[in-house]
Motif scaffolding. Structure first.
Motif, PDB file in Angstrom:
ATOM      1  N   LEU A 206       0.827  -1.206   0.000  1.00 29.68           N
ATOM      2  CA  LEU A 206       0.000   0.000   0.000  1.00 29.68           C
ATOM      3  C   LEU A 206       0.866   1.264   0.000  1.00 29.68           C
ATOM      4  N   ILE A 207       1.967   1.230   0.721  1.00 30.34           N
ATOM      5  CA  ILE A 207       2.877   2.381   0.735  1.00 30.34           C
ATOM      6  C   ILE A 207       3.393   2.651  -0.677  1.00 30.34           C
ATOM      7  N   ASP A 208       3.878   1.593  -1.332  1.00 25.27           N
ATOM      8  CA  ASP A 208       4.421   1.755  -2.686  1.00 25.27           C
ATOM      9  C   ASP A 208       3.357   2.278  -3.647  1.00 25.27           C
ATOM     10  N   ALA A 209       2.159   1.710  -3.561  1.00 27.54           N
ATOM     11  CA  ALA A 209       1.086   2.102  -4.481  1.00 27.54           C
ATOM     12  C   ALA A 209       0.688   3.557  -4.275  1.00 27.54           C
ATOM     13  N   ALA A 210       0.624   3.976  -3.015  1.00 30.33           N
ATOM     14  CA  ALA A 210       0.239   5.363  -2.735  1.00 30.33           C
ATOM     15  C   ALA A 210       1.287   6.341  -3.257  1.00 30.33           C
ATOM     16  N   VAL A 211       2.554   6.009  -3.074  1.00 29.12           N
ATOM     17  CA  VAL A 211       3.622   6.891  -3.556  1.00 29.12           C
ATOM     18  C   VAL A 211       3.639   6.932  -5.075  1.00 29.12           C
ATOM     19  N   ASP A 216       2.814  10.003 -10.086  1.00 30.13           N
ATOM     20  CA  ASP A 216       2.622   9.562 -11.474  1.00 30.13           C
ATOM     21  C   ASP A 216       3.685   8.557 -11.902  1.00 30.13           C
ATOM     22  N   GLY A 217       4.055   7.696 -10.954  1.00 31.25           N
ATOM     23  CA  GLY A 217       4.992   6.629 -11.259  1.00 31.25           C
ATOM     24  C   GLY A 217       6.455   7.012 -11.228  1.00 31.25           C
ATOM     25  N   ARG A 218       6.764   8.275 -10.947  1.00 28.92           N
ATOM     26  CA  ARG A 218       8.172   8.692 -10.922  1.00 28.92           C
ATOM     27  C   ARG A 218       8.911   8.102  -9.725  1.00 28.92           C
ATOM     28  N   GLN A 219       8.169   7.822  -8.671  1.00 30.98           N
ATOM     29  CA  GLN A 219       8.761   7.222  -7.476  1.00 30.98           C
ATOM     30  C   GLN A 219       7.892   6.033  -7.076  1.00 30.98           C
ATOM     31  N   GLY A 220       8.517   4.905  -6.779  1.00 33.37           N
ATOM     32  CA  GLY A 220       7.740   3.696  -6.512  1.00 33.37           C
ATOM     33  C   GLY A 220       7.765   3.226  -5.083  1.00 33.37           C
TER      34      GLY A 220
END
Length: 412
Positions: A206-211, A216-220
Motif C-alpha cells: 500500500l505504501i508503494d502504491a500510494a507513492v 505519477d509513477g516517478r517514485q515507486g
C-alpha cells in the motif's frame, strides 16, 4: 547440491536470483543440511515487462495474446537473470554447475474465497529458464498445497522451522520471524517444534502504491522512510483501515495485492472524512503495517516470542523498522534484522525457494500449518531441459508405431 532460485515479489521491483549450495551434514538425531549462498543479486525488470506485470497485478484485463506475451517476456527475463548468476557462480567456485533451478515466478493473483485459498497464479514461463540453463526447473510451488486444502502461503515457515526450532527449544520461548515484502507474513516457531505461519496483511504494497500514484509513477516507494518520517499518522483513518475484516479473520490465512489495493485506502479515507497529504498518508500506512504485524506476532502463541527476526525489503525502511520496534518493544519483543544473524534480509526468500527445491527434488512433502493433517504434498511441477530427462531413454523413437491392438510397439 547446487540450486539456483528465482523470484519476484509482490512489489514487482526486480528479479531476486541466487545460487545456493545445499549440503547434508552428519547428525546423529535428525537430518541436517547447510545452506551456503554463492551468489545473490537483484536484477531489474525491463521497463516494458515491469509495466505489463504491474498492470496485470493491479487488475487490468488481458487478452490471451497479451497474457502469452507477458508470460513469455517474464520467462525470458528470468532466464537471462539465471544465466548471469550461474555464470558468476561458475567463475567464483569450482564445485560444479547448477543442478536444479527453482522459479517462483511473479504472482499475479492469489484467489481467496470464504477465508481460504482457492487458487494462485504465477507467471514467467519456466521453459525459457530450462532451455537457457540446461537443467530442470521447478515452478508453480504453491498450487499442490492449495489443491490439498492448504493456503499455499506463506512458505517461509518451512525455512524458519528448520532454522530456528533448535533455538526455540533451548530457550523455551517461541521465536517469531517477519518477512516484509509487498505483503507481510509472520511465522512463530514454538519450543516443541510447532509452527504458526500466515500473512498478516500489507507490508510495502500500500505504501508503494500510494507513492507511485501521487508521483505519477516517478517514485515507486518511500525511499529511506523519509515521507513517513515527516508525516503524521491520521488516527481516524488508521482506525478505519484496522477495521478491515482480514485482520480479525482466523488463521491460517493468506492474502495479496488483490485484497489490499488503493481502493481499500480510498474507502478508509472517505469513511474517516479525511484527505491526507502524501506524507501523512504514508505515515498512516506505515503505522498500519507495524500495528498489524505486531498484533500478529504477539497474539499467535500462548507465550510472547523472545524476539522477532525481520527480513524483506521493508527492513530497508528505517521508519517502518522504528515503528515495528516501538510497538513490539511494548511487549518485550526484541526486533532484529536477519542480517545480524548472517542471512541477507534482501535474499532470505531466495534461500527459502532453494530449500523448497531441495525438499521437492528429494521427494519430501512440505508440511505447512494451513495444510490439513496428513495431506502435506511435494511442491512444484518440473520442466525438463535438454539432456536432463530422468530414467531410461527410448531408442529408435523415430520408429515408434502403433500396433493394431493398439498396444505400443517400440522399435529397439
Amino acid at each position: 547440491m547446487r540450486i539456483l532460485s528465482l523470484q519476484s515479489g509482490t512489489s514487482v521491483d526486480g528479479i531476486d536470483v541466487a545460487v545456493v549450495d545445499i549440503d547434508p551434514l552428519d547428525a546423529s538425531d535428525r537430518p541436517v543440511v547447510r545452506l551456503t549462498s554463492v551468489v545473490a543479486r537483484t536484477v531489474a525488470w525491463s521497463e516494458t515487462t515491469r509495466a505489463l506485470l504491474l498492470a496485470a497485478v493491479e487488475g487490468q484485463s488481458l487478452t490471451p495474446a497479451e497474457f502469452v506475451r507477458m508470460d513469455t517476456l517474464a520467462g525470458q527475463e528470468f532466464a537471462e537473470a539465471a544465466a548471469g548468476a550461474a555464470e558468476e557462480a561458475g567463475a567464483a567456485e569450482e564445485a560444479g554447475g547448477v543442478e536444479l533451478a527453482v522459479s517462483h515466478g511473479q504472482t499475479l493473483h492469489h484467489w481467496v474465497e470464504d477465508g481460504h485459498a482457492r487458487g494462485t497464479l504465477q507467471v514467467g514461463q519456466p521453459a525459457w529458464i530450462a532451455e537457457r540453463l540446461g537443467v530442470p526447473v521447478l515452478s508453480d510451488v504453491r498450487s499442490a498445497d492449495i489443491a490439498a486444502g492448504g493456503e499455499g502461503a506463506p512458505l517461509m515457515g518451512l525455512f524458519d522451522r528448520a532454522w530456528l526450532a533448535g533455538e526455540a527449544a533451548r530457550s523455551g520461548r517461541p521465536v517469531a520471524t517477519v518477512n516484509l515484502g509487498g505483503i507481510a507474513n509472520v511465522q512463530i516457531v514454538e519450543p516443541d517444534g510447532g509452527l504458526v505461519a500466515f500473512d498478516s496483511g500489507p507490508a510495502n504494497a500500500l505504501i508503494d502504491a500510494a507513492v507511485a500514484r501521487a508521483t505519477d509513477g516517478r517514485q515507486g516507494q518511500d525511499t529511506d522512510g523519509l515521507l513517513a518520517a515527516t508525516g503524521r499518522v491520521d488516527e481516524r483513518m488508521l482506525g478505519e483501515l484496522l477495521a478491515h475484516p482480514y485482520f480479525s479473520a482466523p488463521t491460517p490465512k493468506s492474502t495479496g495485492r488483490e485484497t489490499f489495493d488503493l481502493a481499500v485506502v480510498d474507502a478508509a479515507a472517505a469513511r474517516a472524512g479525511v484527505e491526507p497529504e502524501l506524507a501523512d498518508l504514508v505515515a498512516t500506512l506505515t503505522s498500519l503495517t507495524a500495528r498489524t504485524v505486531a498484533d500478529a506476532v504477539r497474539s499467535s502463541s500462548s507465550h510472547i516470542p523472545s524476539r522477532a527476526i525481520v527480513s524483506g525489503g521493508g527492513t530497508r525502511n528505517p521508519a517502518l523498522m522504528r515503528a515495528l520496534s516501538a510497538v513490539l518493544g511494548l511487549h518485550g519483543v526484541d526486533v532484529t534484522s536477519s542480517d545480524a544473524l548472517g542471512i541477507d534480509a534482501d535474499h532470505k526468500e531466495s534461500l527459502l525457494f532453494a530449500f523448497v527445491g531441495y525438499l521437492s527434488w528429494h521427494g519430501v512433502p512440505a508440511d505447512l500449518p494451513g495444510t490439513p493433517a496428513g495431506r502435506a504434498r511435494v511442491l512444484g511441477r518440473l520442466t525438463l531441459a535438454p539432456d536432463s530427462v530422468p530414467g531410461r531413454r527410448l531408442r529408435g523413437v523415430a520408429g515408434l508405431t502403433l500396433a493394431a491392438d493398439p498396444a505400443l510397439a517400440v522399435a529397439r
